[in-house]
Structures are given as C-alpha cells and as structure tokens.
Scaffold this active site. Structure first.
Site, short mmCIF file in Angstrom:
data_model
loop_
_atom_site.label_atom_id
_atom_site.label_comp_id
_atom_site.label_asym_id
_atom_site.label_seq_id
_atom_site.Cartn_x
_atom_site.Cartn_y
_atom_site.Cartn_z
CE LYS A 35 13.83 -24.45 -11.70
NZ LYS A 35 14.35 -23.60 -10.62
CG ASP A 58 17.42 -21.70 -10.55
OD1 ASP A 58 16.95 -20.65 -11.03
OD2 ASP A 58 16.84 -22.80 -10.64
#
Length: 279
Positions: free
Chosen positions: A65, A101
């Site tokens: 990420k 997220d």
C-alpha cells in the site's frame, strides 16, 4: 471487457474477485477481476505489466500500500493524508491513487455494526499500510485520543507526523501496553496474525464497552478476536464488513455506480460461518 485486479503477497485467498464480480452482476457491468500475487520487489514491474495489458483499475493489499502511493503520479486527498493507497485508477498519464479502507471501516462500524465512534479512546495496533489507511477516517469520525503501538516506534512516529495530529495521537511501545488502561476501541492493524502469531496483549486494555476490531478476516482474525472475547470485550468485529464496504467504494470510483453491499456481506458471512462449523 474491462480489466481489474488486486495485488498482494499473499493474495490468492482474497475475496475481492468474487465481491467485484458480484457487484458487476448487480450493475450489469461486464468486468474481468483477478488476483495477482507478487513479492514486494516485483510490485512495480507487475503493475506496469498490468497497465500495458489494458488494466484500468486495481486494488492493493498488504504489503504494497505504501509503495503503491509512491508509484502514483496523482493522489486523492485521503490517499495523500494516509500516505498509502489501496485503489488505483488508470488515466492517460499514469495512476491516480486513492484509499477507501478508512471509509469502508467507518461505514461498517457505524452502519452495519451500529457503533458510535465519537469520543472513543482508541488503541491502534500497527503503523503500516493498513493502519495508515484507516487512521484518517477514524479521526474524521470523531474518535478521541488515538494511541499507536508498533514494534518499530519510528513507524508509529511517522504515522502521527503524516496525519499532523500530535495532540490527539500518541506513539507507544508494546511494552507500554500494561500501563495504558482501558480503551473503548481497539483495532488490530498488524499483519502478525497472518503468520500465526499475536503480540502479547494484557486484558487490562479491555473495559465494559470496548469494541475490538480486526482489520483482517477469516483465519487471520481468529487469534485477536479470541483474545478480545476472553477479555470480555463488549463487541468483536472482523474485517469482512470493511472489506466489502471498501470494495464498494472502489467500485464506485471505477464505474460511477454504488453497489448494494448487504447481500454480498450476508453471503460471505454465511460461507465463513459454514467453514468454521465444518472445521
């Protein structure tokens, strides 16, 4: 047919292909969505190859990420604040990076789970890409002080510096946990349980209203949630709902359509329960 993928290591177990195919069926959108396994050193090349083959969007999971954010030439405000990307959108000159997220976690906790996050004294275990993705949204949802605990204290300090909330966020060591008292919200954002280990956590962290949340789902979430139940946490939640909700936000960014998440979540939860019963 539009091409999409999820990149990770490991990633072949991921439910994301099924989730996005179901969203596509709901919406009448034909798409090809696959899982692409690649080690950290291979991620940049794998992403470049995917783009050259016509890839139009991708999700990114552990451990890529933060590297994904570095490979983007454009970042959304929430990706820039997190310093981590879980959603990639192809454009003429490269990749636009976003992070869904945090919004996915908050939608699951406040909507599906019915939690009021406002003012909750919060413990965030981990300071990697998963923690970076959810921390900004938790702050925006109104949680109280956030204590970030990570084995490498420099990563915890870097996360706090990234978010610019030094008065509200506090870095601590794992050895400090026994002195921190009770928390209203405890989130496991470490990858340790993916490898079958759980850091030693004192039960004194849990109070009568504590919600314990693991950002992982399936077998990876079992050790942390078992600890939380043994400590008599009021609520325990795995990351399945977050997974579905962040996927829905990614789907919306790619296609401009917001899918219905409840039937997808219900189906996946029932399948997971059946697997546990079978074991």
């Amino acid at each position: 047919m539009k091409r999409y993928a999820v990149f990770g290591h490991p990633v072949l177990h991921s439910l994301s292909p099924k989730i996005h195919r179901t969203f596509g069926q709901q919406s009448g959108i034909e798409l090809d969505y696959v899982a692409i396994e690649c080690a950290p050193g291979d991620f940049a090349a794998a992403l470049s190859s995917f783009a050259k083959s016509g890839g139009q969007g991708a999700n990114v999971t552990l451990p890529h990420k933060q590297r994904a954010a570095e490979l983007c030439n454009l970042l959304s405000n929430r990706a820039r604040r997190a310093g981590a990307v879980n959603t990639l959108i192809r454009h003429d000159n490269g990749w636009l990076g976003d992070n869904t997220d945090g919004v996915g976690l908050v939608r699951d906790l406040t909507g599906r789970q019915g939690l009021d996050l406002r003012g909750r004294r919060t413990l965030l275990l981990g300071a990697g890409g998963a923690a970076r993705g959810v921390a900004p949204a938790l702050l925006e949802a109104g949680v109280g002080d956030v204590f970030v605990v990570n084995r490498d204290s420099t990563k915890a300090d870097a996360l706090i510096d990234q978010l610019g909330e030094p008065g509200r966020m506090h870095a601590r060591y794992f050895d400090d946990l026994g002195t921190l008292g009770e928390f209203d919200l405890i989130l496991n954002a470490t990858s340790a349980t993916r490898h079958g280990t759980l850091p030693t956590l004192p039960m004194s962290l849990v109070g009568p209203r504590t919600a314990a949340v693991d950002l992982s789902y399936g077998e990876a979430a079992i050790p942390f949630l078992a600890w939380a139940r043994a400590a008599h946490a009021h609520t325990t939640v795995d990351g399945l709902g977050m997974l579905v909700e962040q996927a829905a936000e990614s789907f919306f960014l790619w296609h401009g359509v917001r899918p219905d998440t409840d039937p997808v979540y219900t189906e996946l939860q029932a399948r997971h329960a059946a697997l546990i019963t079978a074991d």
